[in-house]
Enzyme design. Structure first.
Site, short mmCIF file in Angstrom:
data_model
loop_
_atom_site.label_atom_id
_atom_site.label_comp_id
_atom_site.label_asym_id
_atom_site.label_seq_id
_atom_site.Cartn_x
_atom_site.Cartn_y
_atom_site.Cartn_z
N LYS A 68 -15.76 -1.75 3.53
CA LYS A 68 -15.12 -2.05 2.25
C LYS A 68 -16.16 -2.64 1.31
O LYS A 68 -16.63 -3.77 1.54
CB LYS A 68 -14.02 -3.08 2.46
CG LYS A 68 -12.83 -2.61 3.29
CD LYS A 68 -12.02 -3.83 3.68
CE LYS A 68 -10.62 -3.50 4.11
NZ LYS A 68 -9.91 -4.71 4.62
N GLU B 178 0.82 -1.21 0.00
CA GLU B 178 0.00 0.00 0.00
C GLU B 178 0.85 1.26 0.00
O GLU B 178 0.35 2.35 0.27
CB GLU B 178 -0.96 -0.01 1.20
CG GLU B 178 -1.90 -1.19 1.14
CD GLU B 178 -3.04 -1.11 2.12
OE1 GLU B 178 -3.25 -0.05 2.73
OE2 GLU B 178 -3.72 -2.11 2.28
C1 2PG Z 1 -7.02 -4.04 5.70
C2 2PG Z 1 -6.77 -3.83 4.24
C3 2PG Z 1 -6.21 -2.48 3.94
P1 2PG Z 1 -6.56 -5.93 2.71
O1 2PG Z 1 -6.71 -5.10 6.26
O2 2PG Z 1 -7.58 -3.15 6.34
O3 2PG Z 1 -5.04 -2.23 4.71
O4 2PG Z 1 -5.94 -4.84 3.70
O5 2PG Z 1 -7.17 -5.17 1.57
O6 2PG Z 1 -5.40 -6.78 2.28
O7 2PG Z 1 -7.58 -6.67 3.49
MG MG Z 2 -7.70 -4.46 8.20
#
Ligand code: 2PG
Ligand code: MG
Length: 427
Positions: A338, A206
């Site tokens: 998300k 990231e």
């Molecule tokens: C999280 C995300 C972003 P990932 O764990 O919060 O940092 O990671 O998209 O790999 O789940």
């Molecule tokens: Mg996370």
């Protein structure tokens, strides 16, 4: 056919920030407007997330999307043509019904989320409105406080550090623009610090520095030193935040600290995390325990929840039922929101609304695999999330989202209200 009806849909393979294939969907309306969106992808995923449909096999490391594209071509696109793009819940129920599985394993969460978000873009374009406004933005929009990664670890940095994200939260700034200016200074200070100590390996998925610290605690010390050496007060201006992503290193009944060469029992781990929260100016902490350990989450929330925001990511996977259970059981105080964990915009909204209704914080978040798509900046403003997590302060898939938020803030002029410390219970 009405003006906002879908006249055609295109789906294509594009590439994400890890160089893996992903899906872009482009929706055209009878009126001539169009919108498109790209599916992101996680690496540290919660067990209940909507799942991407990947080809498997040797090509592209198994990450191919030809099966997902075939589902779009044969089932999703024919079902959407002629439907009204501005009826998001109706469109999303078509998608969910077509798939028919709880985690969207048949047609793929990646196919569904790209389609769902593309429809929102097309509807906004058809209404001739910015997306944030088309999503329900008010006349006095709330501009979120960013949560920005300085050091990356965990699944995003080959386990170089056990904790996944070491972030800063510039809640004391007066605007988003100022918040980014502060973080730019902190990122610079952190870069000097790791290079002076000869620790830098590169940047993680990231965009955060990927140093090799001797311990997780040394990383916390360096994060604090970066904030202070850039001239900011961690108590009143820029707080620390960590995404522990604890499920990633919990195995065989213990927390396996690979970077430190030791394993801690759940009790010892609880004491360790509590010690960090007591001794560092930590404003937010995400997934401190493995996602199935609700008892530790509950105890921790009761002990620290009034002064530290406790964020559920793998714990909640943007799922309304999980949010409601967490609110009732007091296992965290904020939702990491998300869209691709939920699979459709409507399901994302249901989880988001459940968090708001329970008085929880809401942080709209990117994934570790991203693209130039900036939909989430508009979601954060349109839904008044108050908080926004995108990764670090380098790499264009991250900067595209920070920069989009700057444009939104600028377009609002004096109407823009920066959420500030209020989202963390500080005024
Ligand atoms: C999280 C995300 C972003 P990932 O764990 O919060 O940092 O990671 O998209 O790999 O789940
Ligand atoms: Mg996370």
């Amino acid at each position: 056919m009405s003006d906002l009806d879908i006249s055609s849909v295109a789906a294509r393979q594009v590439w994400d920030s890890r160089g893996r294939p992903t899906i872009e969907v482009e929706i055209h309306l009878a009126i001539g407007a169009s919108g498109r969106a790209i599916a992101p992808a996680g690496a540290s995923t919660g067990s209940g997330e909507a799942l991407d449909l990947r080809d498997g096999g040797a090509t592209f490391g198994g990450y191919g999307v030809t099966k997902a594209l075939a589902g779009l071509r044969d089932e999703i696109i024919p079902a959407l043509v002629g439907q009204p793009a501005d009826q998001q819940a109706h469109l999303d129920s078509i998608l969910a019904d077509l798939d028919g599985t709880p985690q969207f394993t048949r047609l793929g969460g990646n196919a569904l989320i790209a389609t769902s978000l593309a429809a929102a873009h097309a509807a906004a374009a058809g209404r001739n409105m910015p997306l944030w406004q088309s999503l329900g933005g008010t006349t006095e929009p709330l501009i979120p406080v960013p949560e920005i990664q300085i050091f990356g670890g965990g699944a995003h940095a080959a386990g170089a550090m056990d904790l996944q994200d070491f972030m800063v939260v510039p809640f004391g700034a007066s605007s988003f623009r100022e918040a980014l200016e502060w973080v730019a200074e902190i990122y610079l200070a952190a870069g000097k610090l790791v290079s002076q100590r000869g620790l830098s390996v590169g940047v993680a998925d990231e965009g955060g520095f990927w140093p090799v610290f001797e311990s997780n605690e040394k990383a916390l010390d360096s994060l604090l030193a970066s904030i202070e050496s850039a001239g900011f007060d961690p108590a009143t201006q820029v707080g620390m935040s960590i995404d522990v992503a604890a499920s990633q290193f919990y195995r065989d009944g213990a927390y396996q600290l690979k970077a430190e060469g030791r394993a801690l029992s759940p009790q010892d781990w609880y004491a360790q995390v509590s010690g960090w929260v007591r001794s560092y100016p930590i404003a937010m902490i995400e997934d401190p325990f493995t996602e199935h350990d609700h008892a530790s989450h509950r105890a921790f929330t009761s002990e620290f929840g009034s002064r530290v925001q406790i964020v559920g990511d793998d714990l909640l996977v943007t799922n309304r039922q999980n949010v409601e259970a967490a609110a009732a059981g007091h296992t965290c105080t904020a939702l990491l929101c998300k869209p691709n964990q939920a699979g459709t915009l409507t399901r994302t909204r249901e989880a988001f609304d459940a968090a708001k209704a329970a008085g929880m914080g809401t942080i709209v978040s990117a994934r570790s695999g991203e693209s130039e798509d900036t939909t989430i900046a508009h979601l954060a403003v349109g839904w008044a999330s108050g908080q926004f997590k995108v990764g670090s302060f380098t790499r264009s898939e991250r900067m595209a989202k920070w920069n989009e938020m700057l444009r939104i803030e600028e377009s609002l002029g004096t109407r823009a209200r920066y959420a500030g410390g209020s989202v963390l219970g500080r005024t």
